[in-house]
Motif scaffolding. Structure first.
Motif, PDB file in Angstrom:
ATOM      1  N   PRO A  76      36.656  36.481  25.894  1.00 39.02           N
ATOM      2  CA  PRO A  76      35.279  36.969  26.032  1.00 39.02           C
ATOM      3  C   PRO A  76      34.257  36.133  25.260  1.00 39.02           C
ATOM      4  CG  PRO A  76      36.761  38.805  25.621  1.00 39.02           C
ATOM      5  CD  PRO A  76      37.567  37.543  25.471  1.00 39.02           C
ATOM      6  N   ASP A  77      34.646  35.618  24.094  1.00 35.79           N
ATOM      7  CA  ASP A  77      33.723  34.809  23.296  1.00 35.79           C
ATOM      8  C   ASP A  77      33.429  33.452  23.932  1.00 35.79           C
ATOM      9  OD1 ASP A  77      33.551  36.824  21.430  1.00 35.79           O
ATOM     10  OD2 ASP A  77      35.019  35.925  20.070  1.00 35.79           O
ATOM     11  N   ASP A  78      34.276  33.018  24.881  1.00 36.42           N
ATOM     12  CA  ASP A  78      34.068  31.741  25.563  1.00 36.42           C
ATOM     13  C   ASP A  78      33.010  31.843  26.660  1.00 36.42           C
ATOM     14  OD1 ASP A  78      36.101  30.633  24.023  1.00 36.42           O
ATOM     15  OD2 ASP A  78      37.634  30.938  25.563  1.00 36.42           O
TER      16      ASP A  78
ATOM     17  N   ARG B 207      29.123  41.041  34.576  1.00 35.67           N
ATOM     18  CA  ARG B 207      29.079  42.504  34.430  1.00 35.67           C
ATOM     19  C   ARG B 207      28.236  43.120  35.545  1.00 35.67           C
ATOM     20  NH1 ARG B 207      31.134  44.776  29.970  1.00 35.67           N
ATOM     21  NH2 ARG B 207      31.734  43.427  28.247  1.00 35.67           N
ATOM     22  N   GLY B 208      27.172  42.448  35.915  1.00 39.41           N
ATOM     23  CA  GLY B 208      26.353  42.925  37.032  1.00 39.41           C
ATOM     24  C   GLY B 208      27.138  42.983  38.322  1.00 39.41           C
ATOM     25  N   LEU B 209      27.988  41.995  38.553  1.00 42.93           N
ATOM     26  CA  LEU B 209      28.823  41.985  39.760  1.00 42.93           C
ATOM     27  C   LEU B 209      29.805  43.148  39.782  1.00 42.93           C
ATOM     28  CD1 LEU B 209      29.515  38.167  40.029  1.00 42.93           C
ATOM     29  CD2 LEU B 209      28.336  39.572  41.735  1.00 42.93           C
ATOM     30  N   ALA B 210      30.138  43.663  38.607  1.00 38.57           N
ATOM     31  CA  ALA B 210      31.067  44.793  38.519  1.00 38.57           C
ATOM     32  C   ALA B 210      30.337  46.134  38.545  1.00 38.57           C
ATOM     33  CB  ALA B 210      31.882  44.690  37.228  1.00 38.57           C
TER      34      ALA B 210
ATOM     35  N   LYS C   6      40.161  44.507  37.621  1.00 40.39           N
ATOM     36  CA  LYS C   6      41.380  44.413  36.809  1.00 40.39           C
ATOM     37  C   LYS C   6      41.363  43.145  35.959  1.00 40.39           C
ATOM     38  CE  LYS C   6      44.200  46.917  40.133  1.00 40.39           C
ATOM     39  NZ  LYS C   6      45.226  46.770  41.173  1.00 40.39           N
ATOM     40  N   TYR C   7      40.909  42.063  36.537  1.00 47.05           N
ATOM     41  CA  TYR C   7      40.842  40.792  35.817  1.00 47.05           C
ATOM     42  C   TYR C   7      39.880  40.883  34.637  1.00 47.05           C
ATOM     43  CZ  TYR C   7      40.098  35.772  35.047  1.00 47.05           C
ATOM     44  OH  TYR C   7      39.999  34.516  34.503  1.00 47.05           O
ATOM     45  N   LEU C   8      38.729  41.526  34.839  1.00 51.94           N
ATOM     46  CA  LEU C   8      37.769  41.659  33.737  1.00 51.94           C
ATOM     47  C   LEU C   8      38.357  42.465  32.578  1.00 51.94           C
ATOM     48  CD1 LEU C   8      34.319  42.165  35.494  1.00 51.94           C
ATOM     49  CD2 LEU C   8      35.392  40.058  34.659  1.00 51.94           C
TER      50      LEU C   8
ATOM     51  N   GLU D  89      39.172  49.660  30.268  1.00 53.12           N
ATOM     52  CA  GLU D  89      39.582  50.220  31.561  1.00 53.12           C
ATOM     53  C   GLU D  89      38.589  49.776  32.623  1.00 53.12           C
ATOM     54  OE1 GLU D  89      42.266  52.184  32.195  1.00 53.12           O
ATOM     55  OE2 GLU D  89      42.897  52.107  30.098  1.00 53.12           O
ATOM     56  N   HIS D  90      39.056  49.555  33.848  1.00 52.07           N
ATOM     57  CA  HIS D  90      38.159  49.037  34.874  1.00 52.07           C
ATOM     58  C   HIS D  90      37.022  49.996  35.239  1.00 52.07           C
ATOM     59  CE1 HIS D  90      40.935  51.195  37.561  1.00 52.07           C
ATOM     60  NE2 HIS D  90      39.920  51.231  38.395  1.00 52.07           N
ATOM     61  N   HIS D  91      37.246  51.314  35.067  1.00 51.50           N
ATOM     62  CA  HIS D  91      36.186  52.273  35.394  1.00 51.50           C
ATOM     63  C   HIS D  91      35.005  52.158  34.417  1.00 51.50           C
ATOM     64  CE1 HIS D  91      37.221  55.020  32.125  1.00 51.50           C
ATOM     65  NE2 HIS D  91      38.497  54.775  32.419  1.00 51.50           N
ATOM     66  N   GLU D  92      35.234  51.588  33.230  1.00 48.48           N
ATOM     67  CA  GLU D  92      34.150  51.404  32.264  1.00 48.48           C
ATOM     68  C   GLU D  92      33.144  50.346  32.730  1.00 48.48           C
ATOM     69  OE1 GLU D  92      35.981  50.362  28.564  1.00 48.48           O
ATOM     70  OE2 GLU D  92      37.171  52.196  28.496  1.00 48.48           O
ATOM     71  N   LEU D  93      33.543  49.511  33.652  1.00 50.53           N
ATOM     72  CA  LEU D  93      32.674  48.441  34.142  1.00 50.53           C
ATOM     73  C   LEU D  93      31.668  48.929  35.168  1.00 50.53           C
ATOM     74  CD1 LEU D  93      35.532  45.839  34.482  1.00 50.53           C
ATOM     75  CD2 LEU D  93      33.636  45.700  32.865  1.00 50.53           C
ATOM     76  N   ARG D  94      31.909  50.077  35.761  1.00 51.31           N
ATOM     77  CA  ARG D  94      31.030  50.579  36.846  1.00 51.31           C
ATOM     78  C   ARG D  94      29.912  51.374  36.314  1.00 51.31           C
ATOM     79  NH1 ARG D  94      31.236  48.481  41.684  1.00 51.31           N
ATOM     80  NH2 ARG D  94      30.524  50.381  42.536  1.00 51.31           N
TER      81      ARG D  94
END
Length: 115
Positions: A29-31, A41-44, A100-102, A110-115
């Motif tokens: 993430p730091d990269d 994040r917007g795409l997710a 899942k990749y993110l 968890e992937h639901h946190e991205l939405r």
């Protein structure tokens, strides 16, 4: 245009390309530059970017610094840009792989946190 660039760190559209970490199997993430993280994040999110050029900027970064053409963030960005350009439905399975990749990259637990 007169900006000095070192051989190990070049810039395209003000987004640094770190030659040392190109085509990496692991992205930390730091990269990820702040602008690319924001676009990603917007795409997710529920309201993804609607400008295909912005989406392609993220796609380019993920292609260079991720797993190339097989990188799920790159693939989803290209899929979303295609959707924006052609107004055709996007691939839901590809979106799920992107989320899942993110999580594996460390953008969320968890992937639901991205939405």
């Amino acid at each position: 245009m007169s900006q000095q660039q070192r051989a190990e760190n070049v810039s395209i559209d003000d987004i640094p390309v770190d030659i040392a970490i190109t085509q990496s199997d692991t992205v930390e993430p730091d990269d990820v530059p702040e602008e690319i993280e924001s676009i990603t994040r917007g795409l997710a999110s529920e309201h993804p970017p609607t400008n295909p050029l912005v989406v392609l900027k993220a796609a380019r970064w993920w292609y260079i610094h991720g797993k190339g053409g097989t990188d799920p963030a790159f693939q989803w960005a290209i899929e979303w840009a295609r959707h924006l350009a052609t107004d055709t439905p996007s691939d839901v399975e590809r979106f799920d792989e992107f989320l899942k990749y993110l999580v594996t990259v460390g953008f969320a637990d968890e992937h639901h946190e991205l939405r």
